[in-house]
Design a protein around this motif. Structure first.
Motif, PDB file in Angstrom:
ATOM      1  N   HIS A  54       0.828  -1.210   0.000  1.00  0.00           N
ATOM      2  CA  HIS A  54       0.000   0.000   0.000  1.00  0.00           C
ATOM      3  C   HIS A  54       0.865   1.263   0.000  1.00  0.00           C
ATOM      4  O   HIS A  54       0.498   2.277  -0.589  1.00  0.00           O
ATOM      5  CB  HIS A  54      -0.963  -0.002   1.196  1.00  0.00           C
ATOM      6  CG  HIS A  54      -0.285   0.142   2.527  1.00  0.00           C
ATOM      7  ND1 HIS A  54       0.452  -0.868   3.105  1.00  0.00           N
ATOM      8  CD2 HIS A  54      -0.229   1.192   3.399  1.00  0.00           C
ATOM      9  CE1 HIS A  54       0.917  -0.464   4.264  1.00  0.00           C
ATOM     10  NE2 HIS A  54       0.536   0.782   4.469  1.00  0.00           N
ATOM     11  N   VAL A  55       2.032   1.197   0.636  1.00  0.00           N
ATOM     12  CA  VAL A  55       2.932   2.353   0.652  1.00  0.00           C
ATOM     13  C   VAL A  55       3.524   2.582  -0.737  1.00  0.00           C
ATOM     14  O   VAL A  55       3.603   3.719  -1.218  1.00  0.00           O
ATOM     15  CB  VAL A  55       4.050   2.145   1.694  1.00  0.00           C
ATOM     16  CG1 VAL A  55       5.088   3.256   1.592  1.00  0.00           C
ATOM     17  CG2 VAL A  55       3.464   2.111   3.105  1.00  0.00           C
ATOM     18  N   PHE A  56       3.918   1.502  -1.403  1.00  0.00           N
ATOM     19  CA  PHE A  56       4.530   1.621  -2.728  1.00  0.00           C
ATOM     20  C   PHE A  56       3.560   2.254  -3.718  1.00  0.00           C
ATOM     21  O   PHE A  56       3.916   3.213  -4.425  1.00  0.00           O
ATOM     22  CB  PHE A  56       4.958   0.230  -3.216  1.00  0.00           C
ATOM     23  CG  PHE A  56       5.510   0.224  -4.617  1.00  0.00           C
ATOM     24  CD1 PHE A  56       6.786   0.688  -4.879  1.00  0.00           C
ATOM     25  CD2 PHE A  56       4.740  -0.242  -5.668  1.00  0.00           C
ATOM     26  CE1 PHE A  56       7.296   0.685  -6.167  1.00  0.00           C
ATOM     27  CE2 PHE A  56       5.235  -0.249  -6.959  1.00  0.00           C
ATOM     28  CZ  PHE A  56       6.517   0.212  -7.215  1.00  0.00           C
ATOM     29  N   PHE A  57       2.346   1.731  -3.788  1.00  0.00           N
ATOM     30  CA  PHE A  57       1.394   2.249  -4.772  1.00  0.00           C
ATOM     31  C   PHE A  57       0.901   3.647  -4.410  1.00  0.00           C
ATOM     32  O   PHE A  57       0.624   4.467  -5.292  1.00  0.00           O
ATOM     33  CB  PHE A  57       0.211   1.280  -4.934  1.00  0.00           C
ATOM     34  CG  PHE A  57       0.558   0.041  -5.711  1.00  0.00           C
ATOM     35  CD1 PHE A  57       0.788   0.113  -7.074  1.00  0.00           C
ATOM     36  CD2 PHE A  57       0.692  -1.183  -5.076  1.00  0.00           C
ATOM     37  CE1 PHE A  57       1.121  -1.027  -7.801  1.00  0.00           C
ATOM     38  CE2 PHE A  57       1.027  -2.326  -5.788  1.00  0.00           C
ATOM     39  CZ  PHE A  57       1.243  -2.246  -7.159  1.00  0.00           C
ATOM     40  N   ASN A  58       0.813   3.939  -3.125  1.00  0.00           N
ATOM     41  CA  ASN A  58       0.450   5.300  -2.731  1.00  0.00           C
ATOM     42  C   ASN A  58       1.557   6.282  -3.109  1.00  0.00           C
ATOM     43  O   ASN A  58       1.293   7.414  -3.519  1.00  0.00           O
ATOM     44  CB  ASN A  58       0.179   5.367  -1.225  1.00  0.00           C
ATOM     45  CG  ASN A  58      -0.460   6.675  -0.805  1.00  0.00           C
ATOM     46  OD1 ASN A  58      -1.538   7.036  -1.286  1.00  0.00           O
ATOM     47  ND2 ASN A  58       0.180   7.410   0.074  1.00  0.00           N
ATOM     48  N   GLY A  59       2.806   5.840  -2.992  1.00  0.00           N
ATOM     49  CA  GLY A  59       3.931   6.680  -3.412  1.00  0.00           C
ATOM     50  C   GLY A  59       3.895   6.968  -4.899  1.00  0.00           C
ATOM     51  O   GLY A  59       4.174   8.091  -5.337  1.00  0.00           O
ATOM     52  N   LEU A  60       3.539   5.970  -5.704  1.00  0.00           N
ATOM     53  CA  LEU A  60       3.421   6.180  -7.144  1.00  0.00           C
ATOM     54  C   LEU A  60       2.302   7.162  -7.466  1.00  0.00           C
ATOM     55  O   LEU A  60       2.452   8.036  -8.334  1.00  0.00           O
ATOM     56  CB  LEU A  60       3.163   4.845  -7.860  1.00  0.00           C
ATOM     57  CG  LEU A  60       4.296   3.813  -7.831  1.00  0.00           C
ATOM     58  CD1 LEU A  60       3.909   2.604  -8.653  1.00  0.00           C
ATOM     59  CD2 LEU A  60       5.598   4.409  -8.353  1.00  0.00           C
ATOM     60  N   ARG A  61       1.180   7.019  -6.765  1.00  0.00           N
ATOM     61  CA  ARG A  61       0.058   7.948  -7.000  1.00  0.00           C
ATOM     62  C   ARG A  61       0.439   9.371  -6.616  1.00  0.00           C
ATOM     63  O   ARG A  61       0.066  10.334  -7.303  1.00  0.00           O
ATOM     64  CB  ARG A  61      -1.170   7.496  -6.201  1.00  0.00           C
ATOM     65  CG  ARG A  61      -1.904   6.298  -6.798  1.00  0.00           C
ATOM     66  CD  ARG A  61      -3.250   6.094  -6.137  1.00  0.00           C
ATOM     67  NE  ARG A  61      -3.103   5.721  -4.744  1.00  0.00           N
ATOM     68  CZ  ARG A  61      -3.044   4.465  -4.316  1.00  0.00           C
ATOM     69  NH1 ARG A  61      -3.090   3.460  -5.175  1.00  0.00           N
ATOM     70  NH2 ARG A  61      -2.914   4.182  -3.028  1.00  0.00           N
ATOM     71  N   MET A  62       1.173   9.512  -5.524  1.00  0.00           N
ATOM     72  CA  MET A  62       1.581  10.849  -5.097  1.00  0.00           C
ATOM     73  C   MET A  62       2.571  11.484  -6.061  1.00  0.00           C
ATOM     74  O   MET A  62       2.712  12.707  -6.098  1.00  0.00           O
ATOM     75  CB  MET A  62       2.202  10.770  -3.694  1.00  0.00           C
ATOM     76  CG  MET A  62       1.194  10.517  -2.591  1.00  0.00           C
ATOM     77  SD  MET A  62       1.995  10.215  -0.984  1.00  0.00           S
ATOM     78  CE  MET A  62       2.890  11.748  -0.759  1.00  0.00           C
ATOM     79  N   GLY A  63       3.266  10.666  -6.861  1.00  0.00           N
ATOM     80  CA  GLY A  63       4.247  11.201  -7.785  1.00  0.00           C
ATOM     81  C   GLY A  63       3.667  12.196  -8.770  1.00  0.00           C
ATOM     82  O   GLY A  63       4.362  13.122  -9.214  1.00  0.00           O
ATOM     83  N   ARG A  64       2.395  12.056  -9.109  1.00  0.00           N
ATOM     84  CA  ARG A  64       1.785  12.989 -10.068  1.00  0.00           C
ATOM     85  C   ARG A  64       1.639  14.389  -9.487  1.00  0.00           C
ATOM     86  O   ARG A  64       1.450  15.350 -10.225  1.00  0.00           O
ATOM     87  CB  ARG A  64       0.421  12.466 -10.521  1.00  0.00           C
ATOM     88  CG  ARG A  64      -0.610  12.343  -9.419  1.00  0.00           C
ATOM     89  CD  ARG A  64      -1.891  11.682  -9.917  1.00  0.00           C
ATOM     90  NE  ARG A  64      -2.835  11.461  -8.847  1.00  0.00           N
ATOM     91  CZ  ARG A  64      -3.721  12.359  -8.427  1.00  0.00           C
ATOM     92  NH1 ARG A  64      -3.769  13.539  -9.030  1.00  0.00           N
ATOM     93  NH2 ARG A  64      -4.542  12.100  -7.434  1.00  0.00           N
ATOM     94  N   TRP A  65       1.742  14.515  -8.150  1.00  0.00           N
ATOM     95  CA  TRP A  65       1.645  15.845  -7.533  1.00  0.00           C
ATOM     96  C   TRP A  65       2.764  16.771  -8.002  1.00  0.00           C
ATOM     97  O   TRP A  65       2.608  17.986  -7.962  1.00  0.00           O
ATOM     98  CB  TRP A  65       1.725  15.727  -6.013  1.00  0.00           C
ATOM     99  CG  TRP A  65       0.537  15.103  -5.365  1.00  0.00           C
ATOM    100  CD1 TRP A  65      -0.593  14.638  -5.982  1.00  0.00           C
ATOM    101  CD2 TRP A  65       0.344  14.856  -3.967  1.00  0.00           C
ATOM    102  NE1 TRP A  65      -1.465  14.110  -5.057  1.00  0.00           N
ATOM    103  CE2 TRP A  65      -0.915  14.234  -3.818  1.00  0.00           C
ATOM    104  CE3 TRP A  65       1.133  15.092  -2.842  1.00  0.00           C
ATOM    105  CZ2 TRP A  65      -1.409  13.859  -2.571  1.00  0.00           C
ATOM    106  CZ3 TRP A  65       0.644  14.721  -1.595  1.00  0.00           C
ATOM    107  CH2 TRP A  65      -0.619  14.108  -1.471  1.00  0.00           C
ATOM    108  N   VAL A  66       3.874  16.184  -8.460  1.00  0.00           N
ATOM    109  CA  VAL A  66       4.994  17.016  -8.888  1.00  0.00           C
ATOM    110  C   VAL A  66       4.593  17.890 -10.073  1.00  0.00           C
ATOM    111  O   VAL A  66       5.023  19.040 -10.181  1.00  0.00           O
ATOM    112  CB  VAL A  66       6.200  16.125  -9.250  1.00  0.00           C
ATOM    113  CG1 VAL A  66       7.338  16.960  -9.804  1.00  0.00           C
ATOM    114  CG2 VAL A  66       6.659  15.346  -8.023  1.00  0.00           C
TER     115      VAL A  66
END
Length: 246
Positions: A54-66
């Motif tokens: 869940h941490v890995f995929f949440n990190g990927l989703r947050m990447g679009r915030w850049v």
């Protein structure tokens, strides 16, 4: 769209490619598919091995915030809290129950529901701060997915360099194949260091700044609901919450 992030990435890439061309090099020498697979695949696998699912995929989703960052409208949020305080002073806190259907964010809806249920300001803070802490922990862990990638990429690049040199040693009797092996060796190092310092680490640090903004927004909500529960005057609530604005 965050144009600063976009231009920053373009400037970084342009600077490296421009420097390569000024030195008389060619673009083709920087594009090595084998080196890319070694560095990117190795880094991705190491991060996946380290991170819970869940941490890995949440990190990927947050990447679009850049590039598409969240832009919380704190002024609108403050006006909503002040409106709730006016309504509760005029008609009673129970009247806020009619506004629950208009609140789409679960965190804020939970806070208003706690207020409507007659909980004290301290009880509201106690419940919501647990949720804030949980959300912050997940967000910080997710941002470290990118930070970890920045740590692994240079090392994987070195592995790619060693593999390239091994290939070179195996083809010493075939001079025509020496160039490809040496290219993979050095380009792997470039990919590892470049991805770490131009992509992964900047993304991790930018995500941390957005996490801090989100934490501030949630703290604003908690403060506002606590003051409503304590029966503070709407003007005082608005004045205090204005302090959250930059």
């Amino acid at each position: 769209m965050d144009t600063l992030s976009l231009f920053g990435l373009l400037i970084a890439i342009t600077g490296i490619i421009g420097g390569q061309l000024l030195e008389g090099g060619t673009l083709g020498s920087l594009f090595q598919l084998a080196a890319f697979f070694i560095v990117f695949g190795g880094t991705l696998g190491a991060v996946m091995l380290q991170s819970p699912r869940h941490v890995f995929f949440n990190g990927l989703r947050m990447g679009r915030w850049v590039f598409v960052p969240p832009h919380p409208d704190l002024k609108l949020l403050i006006s909503q809290v002040v409106e709730w305080s006016v309504l509760s002073r005029r008609d009673g806190i129970l009247m806020l129950e009619n506004r629950l259907s208009e609140i789409h964010e679960p965190f804020i809806r939970k806070g208003v529901q706690l207020l409507v249920d007659g909980n004290s300001a301290e009880k509201i803070r106690e419940v919501l701060e647990v949720e804030v802490d949980t959300h912050e922990q997940l967000s910080w862990q997710s941002s470290r997915v990118w930070e970890s990638a920045a740590g692994y990429a240079p090392t994987i690049g070195i592995i790619g360099a060693v593999l390239g040199l091994v290939h070179v040693m195996q083809t010493l009797g075939e001079p025509s194949k020496l160039g490809a092996g040496i290219a993979v060796a050095f380009v792997s190092t470039i990919y590892g260091v470049g991805l770490a310092n131009l992509v992964f680490l900047p993304i991790a640090n930018k995500l941390k700044s957005y996490i801090m903004v989100e934490s501030k927004r949630r703290t604003l909500v908690i403060d506002g609901l606590m003051m409503i529960a304590n029966g503070e005057h709407p003007l005082f609530i608005e004045t205090k919450l204005q302090g959250y604005l930059e």
